[in-house]
Write a protein that holds these residues in place. Structure first.
Motif, PDB file in Angstrom:
ATOM      1  N   PRO A  14       0.842  -1.200   0.000  1.00 48.54           N
ATOM      2  CA  PRO A  14       0.000   0.000   0.000  1.00 48.54           C
ATOM      3  C   PRO A  14       0.870   1.241   0.000  1.00 48.54           C
ATOM      4  N   CYS A  15       0.594   2.152  -0.897  1.00 45.96           N
ATOM      5  CA  CYS A  15       1.446   3.339  -1.034  1.00 45.96           C
ATOM      6  C   CYS A  15       0.608   4.495  -1.538  1.00 45.96           C
ATOM      7  N   SER A  16       0.633   5.597  -0.837  1.00 44.93           N
ATOM      8  CA  SER A  16      -0.155   6.752  -1.261  1.00 44.93           C
ATOM      9  C   SER A  16       0.358   7.277  -2.599  1.00 44.93           C
ATOM     10  N   ALA A  17      -0.542   7.876  -3.350  1.00 46.46           N
ATOM     11  CA  ALA A  17      -0.154   8.437  -4.646  1.00 46.46           C
ATOM     12  C   ALA A  17       0.930   9.493  -4.461  1.00 46.46           C
ATOM     13  N   ALA A  18       0.832  10.274  -3.379  1.00 45.56           N
ATOM     14  CA  ALA A  18       1.816  11.328  -3.144  1.00 45.56           C
ATOM     15  C   ALA A  18       3.192  10.748  -2.847  1.00 45.56           C
ATOM     16  N   ALA A  19       3.244   9.717  -1.984  1.00 42.48           N
ATOM     17  CA  ALA A  19       4.527   9.100  -1.643  1.00 42.48           C
ATOM     18  C   ALA A  19       5.135   8.408  -2.856  1.00 42.48           C
ATOM     19  N   ASN A  20       4.287   7.788  -3.664  1.00 40.02           N
ATOM     20  CA  ASN A  20       4.783   7.118  -4.866  1.00 40.02           C
ATOM     21  C   ASN A  20       5.386   8.142  -5.829  1.00 40.02           C
ATOM     22  N   GLU A  21       4.665   9.226  -6.056  1.00 38.73           N
ATOM     23  CA  GLU A  21       5.127  10.239  -7.007  1.00 38.73           C
ATOM     24  C   GLU A  21       6.384  10.955  -6.511  1.00 38.73           C
ATOM     25  N   GLN A  22       6.454  11.218  -5.202  1.00 35.33           N
ATOM     26  CA  GLN A  22       7.540  12.037  -4.677  1.00 35.33           C
ATOM     27  C   GLN A  22       8.788  11.242  -4.318  1.00 35.33           C
ATOM     28  N   TYR A  23       8.605   9.983  -3.864  1.00 39.07           N
ATOM     29  CA  TYR A  23       9.740   9.230  -3.332  1.00 39.07           C
ATOM     30  C   TYR A  23      10.033   7.920  -4.073  1.00 39.07           C
ATOM     31  N   VAL A  24       8.995   7.109  -4.296  1.00 40.20           N
ATOM     32  CA  VAL A  24       9.224   5.760  -4.828  1.00 40.20           C
ATOM     33  C   VAL A  24       9.534   5.800  -6.316  1.00 40.20           C
ATOM     34  N   GLU A  25       8.707   6.496  -7.081  1.00 43.35           N
ATOM     35  CA  GLU A  25       8.868   6.487  -8.537  1.00 43.35           C
ATOM     36  C   GLU A  25      10.185   7.112  -8.986  1.00 43.35           C
ATOM     37  N   PRO A  26      10.627   8.236  -8.397  1.00 44.68           N
ATOM     38  CA  PRO A  26      11.941   8.768  -8.807  1.00 44.68           C
ATOM     39  C   PRO A  26      13.083   7.782  -8.557  1.00 44.68           C
TER      40      PRO A  26
END
Length: 327
Positions: A67-79
């Motif tokens: 489970p991962c918030s869209a904000a955390a994914n966009e800001q931390y995980v995806e980069p």
């Protein structure tokens, strides 16, 4: 206000309704990330392949989610994923230039995702059988520590004069399309062999395995390894992690806007060596598992107990530049 760390494994309160990284409530069941990165699953055709869990049940690679918030994914995980993907596509020369902490974070998210899904599956099964959920406290402690360190992705975490992991990267003469991954949850150890490189890491040893295997590593780290040679070194690391008889502890101290993590002494009050004694037969059993692809059996490996079979080194201890595989 000091940074607020998230502890999802305390009393196993990890919920699929909260972001694995920040602990913030999710607004949708669609907010998640794959444990195995989508780009990796696509490249190696892993999505629908079976993934065996510790309770002997099966999932598929694509069904393992965090489970991962869209904000955390966009800001931390995806980069982070984009940076790792680009380096992995370029190969060994780019991978060795990666920030080691980013590799630690990327692999740490992967292993935390595996244990997250393992624990949820075990809890579901035990509840279905009318049993109270229980899990090894050492496993929970290791992964609680790992998760705190994983939050260096989104919080200003500072490791105070230590590195929590031992990391080894090699150039490997892999066959095209090779994907070889393994982990050992109990020791938080991981290896991956793809493209033209291989990675081995123990994520919770405070770097002591690097020192324990330093003589071997120094002799081979600049060599291009045959896959069987890489698997031999991986077996040494996995067995070393098994022999490592300490459970690292840390002092975690929010100071101002930062979180400082300081490793406590591994020796503590014990006079016992940090590693148990190396046993040739047990090492041979580990090596047999790593060499399964080449059908090399234990009795061949330890035919000479004082000098187990090696494709890394010749009888004089020199590196084997040419590998002659058994027929």
């Amino acid at each position: 206000m000091p940074p607020q760390l998230y502890y999802p494994l305390q009393n196993f309160a990890a919920s699929k309704k909260h972001c694995f990284l920040t602990g913030k409530p999710l607004t949708s069941s669609e907010e998640h990330v794959h444990v195995f990165p989508q780009w990796l699953m696509t490249k190696y055709n892993l999505e629908d392949k079976p993934f065996k869990l510790l309770d002997d049940s099966f999932s598929t690679y694509k069904q393992l989610m965090l489970p991962c918030s869209a904000a955390a994914n966009e800001q931390y995980v995806e980069p982070l994923e984009r940076e790792i993907k680009a380096a992995f596509a370029a190969g060994y020369d780019a991978v060795v230039k990666l920030d080691e902490l980013k590799l630690f974070q990327w692999i740490g998210k992967w292993l935390f995702g595996v244990i997250f899904n393992e624990l949820h599956a075990a809890r579901t099964q035990q509840h279905a059988e009318g049993e109270e959920f229980s899990v090894s406290q050492s496993i929970l402690q290791r992964f609680t520590n790992l998760h705190v360190m994983l939050q260096s992705l989104n919080l200003p975490v500072i490791f105070e004069d230590f590195k929590p992991f031992s990391l080894f990267i090699f150039k490997v003469d892999n066959e095209q399309g090779d994907f070889n991954y393994r982990d050992e949850i109990s020791t938080v150890t991981y290896s991956l062999r793809i493209n033209d490189f291989g990675i081995v890491i123990c994520l919770q040893d405070n770097g002591v395995i690097s020192r324990y295997q330093d003589e071997v590593y120094q002799n081979i780290k600049h060599q291009k390894l045959h896959p069987i040679q890489f698997e031999e070194f991986s077996a040494r690391v996995f067995y070393s992690a098994y022999l490592f008889n300490r459970l690292p502890n840390y002092d975690i101290m929010p100071v101002g806007d930062d979180v400082y993590i300081e490793a406590t002494s591994l020796r503590g009050d014990s006079m016992k060596p940090i590693f148990d004694e190396w046993q040739t037969k047990t090492y041979g059993q580990v090596l047999e598992s790593f060499w399964k692809k080449w059908n090399i059996l234990l009795f061949e490996i330890i035919k000479d107990p004082d000098r187990p079979m090696s494709f890394l080194f010749d009888d004089e201890g020199g590196f084997r530049a040419e590998v002659a595989l058994p027929k």
